[in-house]
Every structure is written in C-alpha cells, then in structure tokens.
Design an enzyme around this catalytic site. Structure first.
Site, PDB file in Angstrom:
ATOM      1  CG  HIS A   1       9.001 -25.609  11.587  1.00  0.00           C
ATOM      2  ND1 HIS A   1       9.196 -25.520  12.947  1.00  0.00           N
ATOM      3  CD2 HIS A   1      10.061 -26.320  11.100  1.00  0.00           C
ATOM      4  CE1 HIS A   1      10.341 -26.154  13.274  1.00  0.00           C
ATOM      5  NE2 HIS A   1      10.877 -26.636  12.166  1.00  0.00           N
TER       6      HIS A   1
ATOM      7  CG  ASP B   1      -0.371   0.193   2.527  1.00  0.00           C
ATOM      8  OD1 ASP B   1       0.876   0.311   2.603  1.00  0.00           O
ATOM      9  OD2 ASP B   1      -1.112   0.260   3.528  1.00  0.00           O
TER      10      ASP B   1
ATOM     11  CB  THR C   1       1.652  -2.814  11.078  1.00  0.00           C
ATOM     12  OG1 THR C   1       0.436  -3.194  10.384  1.00  0.00           O
ATOM     13  CG2 THR C   1       1.430  -1.500  11.805  1.00  0.00           C
TER      14      THR C   1
ATOM     15  CB  CYS D   1       0.592  -2.552   4.750  1.00  0.00           C
ATOM     16  SG  CYS D   1       0.328  -3.644   6.159  1.00  0.00           S
TER      17      CYS D   1
ATOM     18  CG  HIS E   1       7.373 -29.166  10.342  1.00  0.00           C
ATOM     19  ND1 HIS E   1       7.079 -28.666  11.595  1.00  0.00           N
ATOM     20  CD2 HIS E   1       8.658 -29.601  10.405  1.00  0.00           C
ATOM     21  CE1 HIS E   1       8.143 -28.781  12.378  1.00  0.00           C
ATOM     22  NE2 HIS E   1       9.118 -29.352  11.671  1.00  0.00           N
TER      23      HIS E   1
END
Ligand code: RB5
Length: 146
Positions: A97, A8, A66, A64, A132
């Site tokens: 994993h 963004d 965060t 973005c 996994h």
C-alpha cells in the site's frame, strides 16, 4: 535486488544476520555502516537514504535500538518512504500500500527470527499500485509543498 543496509551500534548484530539472509537469497547487499562502534543513527540513515533515492528499484534496511530514530531521519530525505516495522502485517502492507522503499527495525524490540521474516516480506512483496499509487503521489506532493 540491490539492497542498501545500515545500522548504529545497537543494530550491528541484527544487521549481520539480515545481510547474511539477503545474500543467501541472491540479493546484492551494500553495507553503508556502522561497524559496531558508536555511531549516530542519522549519519547512517542519511547514507542509506541517499543511496536508495539515487538507485531506482533499490531498497534499504535500517536498524537501530528502536528503529524509530532511523525512520525519523530517513523520512527527511525527499523520495524516501521509510516504514518502522515490528510485525508481519505491517512489513507486507507497507510494500503493498505505501510502496515503502526503506524498512526500519528495532534491534532492542525485536528478536532476530522476527527481523529475518520481516525482511523477507519487505523484499518479496510488490507494490499494489492503483488507488494506493494516488495516495503515494499525495505524499510526493507534500514533499514539494513543505
Ligand atoms: C542508541 O542508544 C539508540 O538511541 C538508538 O539506537 C535508537 O534507538 C534511536 O532511535
């Protein structure tokens, strides 16, 4: 490797640096926007997520402010395992994993140098499989159930 990348307005500068690194390492990068102008992160997360699920073996990178909004939005798409990473251990182990197919980063929480190192780890680390894989299958079952 084919890598779909998106951001963004908060992530535009970091996206340019990540794109340059990936291309310098011989990867094919498809930029799904934004262009630096204001754009709502779910719009870009949807584009990158759709591209990654329909192109087997590809990966995505979403940036973005965060990284949180991008990861919340991308994980709504069936088949996407988007991991928000801010440290080296997480970037490596979400591949080993979780077989994460998208990595999300925060341009307002990370320096560009760290972002580039996380990108290399995310792209270069294979999935470990074994026990996994059983756990990733359980995530797939949840996608069917809910
Ligand atoms: C944009 O201001 C900001 O909200 C966005 O980049 C992101 O951090 C959302 O999770």
């Amino acid at each position: 490797m084919k890598i779909y990348i998106g951001c963004d307005h908060a992530g535009y500068e970091m996206k340019a640096a990540v794109k340059e690194l990936l291309e310098s390492k011989g990867h094919t990068v498809e930029d799904m926007g934004g262009d630096g102008g204001r754009v709502d992160y779910p719009v870009i997360a949807k584009k990158v997520g759709k591209a990654v699920v329909s192109d087997e073996g590809s990966r995505g990178i979403l940036i973005c402010g965060t990284g949180i909004g991008m990861s919340l939005a991308a994980n709504k798409i069936k088949g996407i395992r988007a991991a928000l990473c801010a440290d080296h251990f997480s970037a490596k182990y979400t591949r080993l994993h979780n077989d994460a197919n998208i990595m999300c980063m925060g341009a307002r929480t990370l320096g560009i140098g760290v972002a580039l190192e996380l990108t290399e780890l995310f792209v270069d680390t294979p999935f470990e499989g074994g026990r996994h894989a059983t756990r990733v299958d359980l995530i797939r079952e949840m996608e069917e159930e809910f």
